[in-house]
Design an enzyme around this catalytic site. Structure first.
Site, mmCIF file in Angstrom:
data_model
loop_
_atom_site.group_PDB
_atom_site.id
_atom_site.type_symbol
_atom_site.label_atom_id
_atom_site.label_comp_id
_atom_site.label_asym_id
_atom_site.label_seq_id
_atom_site.Cartn_x
_atom_site.Cartn_y
_atom_site.Cartn_z
ATOM 1 N N ASP A 74 6.285 36.867 3.753
ATOM 2 C CA ASP A 74 7.179 37.677 4.807
ATOM 3 C C ASP A 74 8.127 38.319 3.884
ATOM 4 O O ASP A 74 10.131 38.101 4.080
ATOM 5 C CB ASP A 74 7.451 36.811 6.099
ATOM 6 C CG ASP A 74 6.883 36.318 6.793
ATOM 7 O OD1 ASP A 74 5.617 36.717 6.052
ATOM 8 O OD2 ASP A 74 6.816 35.021 6.463
ATOM 9 N N GLU B 5 2.310 26.293 1.159
ATOM 10 C CA GLU B 5 2.860 26.210 0.478
ATOM 11 C C GLU B 5 3.381 24.348 0.182
ATOM 12 O O GLU B 5 3.201 24.084 -0.564
ATOM 13 C CB GLU B 5 4.828 26.545 0.580
ATOM 14 C CG GLU B 5 4.796 27.693 0.931
ATOM 15 C CD GLU B 5 3.931 29.120 1.725
ATOM 16 O OE1 GLU B 5 3.650 28.163 2.337
ATOM 17 O OE2 GLU B 5 3.679 30.263 1.243
ATOM 18 N N ASP C 194 -2.921 30.987 5.003
ATOM 19 C CA ASP C 194 -1.535 31.394 5.120
ATOM 20 C C ASP C 194 -0.176 29.379 5.024
ATOM 21 O O ASP C 194 -1.326 28.588 5.263
ATOM 22 C CB ASP C 194 -1.340 32.248 6.125
ATOM 23 C CG ASP C 194 0.544 32.350 6.399
ATOM 24 O OD1 ASP C 194 0.795 32.747 5.762
ATOM 25 O OD2 ASP C 194 1.069 32.871 7.033
HETATM 26 C C1 GLC Z 1 2.889 33.762 8.427
HETATM 27 C C2 GLC Z 1 2.772 34.580 7.492
HETATM 28 C C3 GLC Z 1 2.132 36.166 7.736
HETATM 29 C C4 GLC Z 1 0.914 35.744 9.094
HETATM 30 C C5 GLC Z 1 2.370 34.139 9.924
HETATM 31 C C6 GLC Z 1 1.451 34.454 11.881
HETATM 32 O O1 GLC Z 1 4.466 34.398 8.844
HETATM 33 O O2 GLC Z 1 4.021 35.017 6.183
HETATM 34 O O3 GLC Z 1 1.374 36.566 7.011
HETATM 35 O O4 GLC Z 1 1.882 36.761 10.471
HETATM 36 O O5 GLC Z 1 2.529 33.930 9.659
HETATM 37 O O6 GLC Z 1 0.356 34.229 11.269
#
Ligand code: GLC
Length: 798
Positions: free
Chosen positions: A483, A408, A405
């Site tokens: 998200d 980017e 995650d």
């Molecule tokens: C980001 C991710 C989400 C995750 C969060 C905490 O917002 O997109 O899926 O739960 O981080 O790790």
């Protein structure tokens, strides 16, 4: 400062006239008076690469997107010089390059124009960073349609839109918001039944304009790098998409369990909470294969550590979950906490693996753990080190999948949400700034993760999921759409995004079911699950700060609907797995937007909601509250309503009634749909029959079923079973020919056959030309037939 560069600008420079050319095997070089060179390479008869330089020489040719094993080779290539142009002819297309200005036009062999440069290649010198802003404009015709571009949250047909590609952490994004997390600079154009594709393989910030700025012009440009694009000729969208997917690569098969249902939340902790959630699935008999640990499982958000208060014995917990059929998946982010006591930080520091600013200091930015440094995943040595970090998680603890995650890469509390432009990257030995590496950073992280998880999972298959991705990421990882929000509009967006990703080569994708931000109503959650089970990746996830989002957070009716649809997904696993196999073998998208399914029917060109799941199941989500049904377009051909078994003739828009526990689903007449029994997780049950739902049709239809060991790599050595059924329906008989390939012997020995829409009573059955005993009475009672799986011809006579 470069802003949203307008396409045309007074300072633009253009190629001047061609002064010479050379032809070297598959490549033709055109040299202009003002040091522009166009290198045109014929990769296949229908695939041409255009690469430009304005410097008089080319820099090293390197791309992260192109799969080295892509197919190339052509049947015919001829270059001729005419008075005003050069002509390149292959077995599929003719390409003309104008001598006066290097403009290209491409025709089919009948002389129909497919794509033609408007201004063609031009550029603007970039004083601040050096190099050029490279630009291309193409003439567009009335009625031309455009598709592709990854995860854009806008209507499927991009005509009239301008889009931007810059991987961005876009929390709670909106419809039309752009850019988002993924970068797939690939589009498909469709005009007069002819489809073509363009892949602009440039990792800088790029833009595409589809007749937005000027009515009859399509253009694309980048903030740096080369004008370097691939042209794919169709004429079918199928050819364009499969050829693009071949060029940028396909994944390996995921373990079958990864196609099951996944449950996630930010975050399940401590251990007792994880166990409770898992147990509840089993208690309520809602199938589930995977449970996720979000950032709170770590010690202060330090990757590759465990919070021992919450998870005193991760190995025991993971193995106990595994005994109950749950695979544990953990999140790993790129930011490494700056902490002198932390082993990962110390190692990376000692080896000098973190990204640096232009003047030398390490790139520092805030993410969940506070101030972090970030590994340079574009350095192969760093990737190798990163892969090695997974040893303990995978080999010792028994984790089965990794979730990447914030790649980017996301940086908190800074206006641009990411690294500054001056950050340096190795880019596999082609050192560059973040301007060039930004869009592929996430993919290189997922790639390193994939290699690590694969190494330590072997001989089992790895599972990786990423948020950010550039073209080609599909070789290593699945993805989700980031998200989103618990709104009806986002359900619409999820439906579009997953279809769009599917025709952008990255099919193993899903959305956060129910929405990540905010709280869905039970009705919205139910409608989302009903769509989500038809997405290649199927996971409920939520930010967790507004209440629960497990099925039992809603009322009984919603729980029942969830169970009903997740059960359906588990029954359809052999069908879904076959779709996946067709994707990895042939590059076929698993979800087919209607325009892809039937491009010759112009009614499909602006459709958004309906799609074909695999080849034979038409799905249309319910996207509004209180719906008693909806209007939808049924593509040409004959379709059975899955719920009522009524046959409808397509090629028209119609109203379809549905109850709350249904969405419109239709099965193509003639289809043979394979089904497994409902299992609470993949591999729970041994069974002796494969169910085949046979949807009668007068005429012929082919259906296939791919199976293998459901994990491991034996399939690559021929240990798979590929059944191909050719069914021919007549007024009073049905003939099914079965052809089997592969060395894998499935556990089951029989088929359980259900006929749908059979227009006659069965009187007699022959297997391989021999009549078998047919008990009409028992058939009437049970409505199914049991036959051995090894027949060649099954003949049903009325
Ligand atoms: C980001 C991710 C989400 C995750 C969060 C905490 O917002 O997109 O899926 O739960 O981080 O790790």
């Amino acid at each position: 400062m470069i802003t949203n560069t307008e396409l045309e600008y007074k300072g633009d420079l253009y190629p001047s006239k061609i002064v010479s050319y050379t032809h070297d095997v598959d490549s033709i070089y055109f040299y202009t008076d003002n040091s522009v060179i166009l290198k045109l390479t014929v990769l296949r008869d229908s695939l041409i690469r255009f690469r430009f330089t304005t410097k008089g020489y080319f820099s090293n040719d390197f791309s992260y997107a192109i799969d080295r094993s892509h197919s190339h080779g052509y049947n015919h290539l001829e270059v001729t010089e005419e008075k005003t142009y050069f002509q390149i002819t292959t077995n599929k297309i003719i390409c003309k390059i104008q001598k006066v200005d290097l403009r290209a036009s491409i025709f089919d062999l009948k002389g129909n124009i497919i794509l033609e440069d408007e201004l063609g290649f031009h550029w603007e010198e970039c004083y601040e960073f050096g190099g050029n802003i490279v630009k291309m404009s193409k003439a567009s015709r009335d009625g031309e349609c455009f598709y592709g571009l990854g995860d854009k949250a806008t209507q499927l047909n991009l005509k009239g839109k301008r889009v931007e590609n810059f991987a961005t952490d876009q929390y709670a994004f909106q419809k039309e918001q752009d850019p988002l997390y993924k970068v797939v600079p690939f589009y498909i154009g469709l005009h007069h039944k002819q489809a073509y594709g363009i892949f602009f393989d440039n990792t800088f910030r790029t833009y595409f304009d589809f007749c937005h700025e000027r009515r009859n012009v399509t253009s694309f440009w980048a903030h740096g790098g080369e004008m370097n694009y691939y042209f794919f000729y169709g004429p079918n969208m199928q050819d364009v998409v499969t050829s693009y997917t071949d060029l940028t690569g396909k994944p390996e098969l995921p373990p079958l369990w990864a196609l099951g249902y996944h449950q996630c939340k930010w975050s399940y902790y401590p251990e007792s909470n994880v166990k409770e959630v898992a147990a509840k699935f089993r208690e309520l008999q809602i199938p589930c294969d995977a449970i996720y640990l979000d950032i709170d499982y770590m010690e202060g958000f330090r990757c590759f550590t465990w919070n021992k208060d919450y998870f005193p014995d991760p190995k025991r917990m993971v193995s106990e979950l595994a005994q109950d059929g749950f695979k544990t998946i953990v999140i790993i982010d790129p930011g490494i906490k700056i902490d002198k006591e932390y082993w990962v930080y110390k190692e990376a520091l000692a080896k000098d693996y973190f990204c640096k600013r232009a003047d030398g200091p390490y790139m520092k930015g805030k993410v969940w753990p506070g101030e972090c440094n970030f590994p340079d995943f574009t350095n192969p040595e760093v990737r190798e080190w990163w892969a090695g970090l997974f040893k303990e998680l995978i080999s010792d603890v028994g984790v089965k999948g990794v979730w990447n995650d914030m790649n980017e890469p996301a940086v908190m509390e800074v206006p641009n949400k990411t690294f500054p432009n001056d950050v340096r990257h190795d880019y596999d030995g082609n050192p560059c700034s973040h301007r060039k590496a930004h869009n592929i950073y996430g993919t290189q992280m997922a790639r390193a993760t994939y290699h690590g998880v694969k190494r330590f999972s072997y001989p089992k298959r790895p599972f990786i999921i990423t948020r950010s991705a550039y073209s080609g990421a599909q070789r290593y990882t699945s993805s989700w759409t980031g998200d989103n929000i618990a709104t009806w509009e986002h359900l619409w967006i999820a439906n579009i995004q997953v279809q769009r990703m599917s025709i952008s080569g990255m099919g193993f994708t899903g959305s956060d079911i129910g929405g990540f931000a905010e709280q869905p109503t039970g009705e919205l959650y139910a409608r989302w699950i009903q769509l989500g089970v038809f997405h290649p990746f199927c996971r409920t996830h939520s930010s967790g700060d507004h209440g629960d989002q497990e099925p039992w957070a809603f009322d009984e009716e919603v729980i029942d609907i969830t169970r009903k649809f997740v059960n359906l997904r588990y029954q359809l696993l052999p069908y879904l797995y076959t779709m996946f196999w067709q994707y990895i073998e042939e590059g076929t998208p698993m979800l087919k937007p209607l325009v892809y399914f039937d491009q010759d029917d112009i009614q499909t060109h602006y459709r958004n909601d309906e799609f074909v799941f695999g080849n034979q199941i038409l799905v249309c989500p319910i996207l509004e509250p209180n719906a008693q049904g909806r209007r939808m377009y049924i593509p040409r051909g004959e379709w059975y309503n899955f719920w009522t078994n009524c046959l409808v003739k397509g090629g028209k828009e119609m109203w379809v009634d549905t109850k709350f526990d249904e969405i419109p689903v239709f099965i193509k007449a003639g289809a043979i749909i394979p089904k497994y029994p409902v299992q609470q997780y993949v591999g729970e049950k041994e069974f002796d029959e494969l169910t085949l739902d046979i949807y009668y049709k007068e005429g012929k239809e082919k259906s296939v079923v791919y199976e293998d060991g459901q994990d491991g790599y034996d399939y690559k050595k021929g240990r798979f079973s590929f059944l191909s059924f050719q069914m021919t329906g007549k007024e009073k008989e049905v003939n099914i020919q079965l052809h089997k390939e592969g060395k894998f012997d499935t556990n089951y020995t029989k088929f359980k056959i259900n006929f749908i829409g059979l227009p006659f009573d069965i009187k007699m059955i022959e297997i391989d030309n021999e009549e078998i005993v047919f008990d009409a009475k028992s058939y009437k009672e049970n409505q199914y037939l049991i036959v051995p799986k090894d027949f060649n011809v099954l003949h049903i006579i009325g």
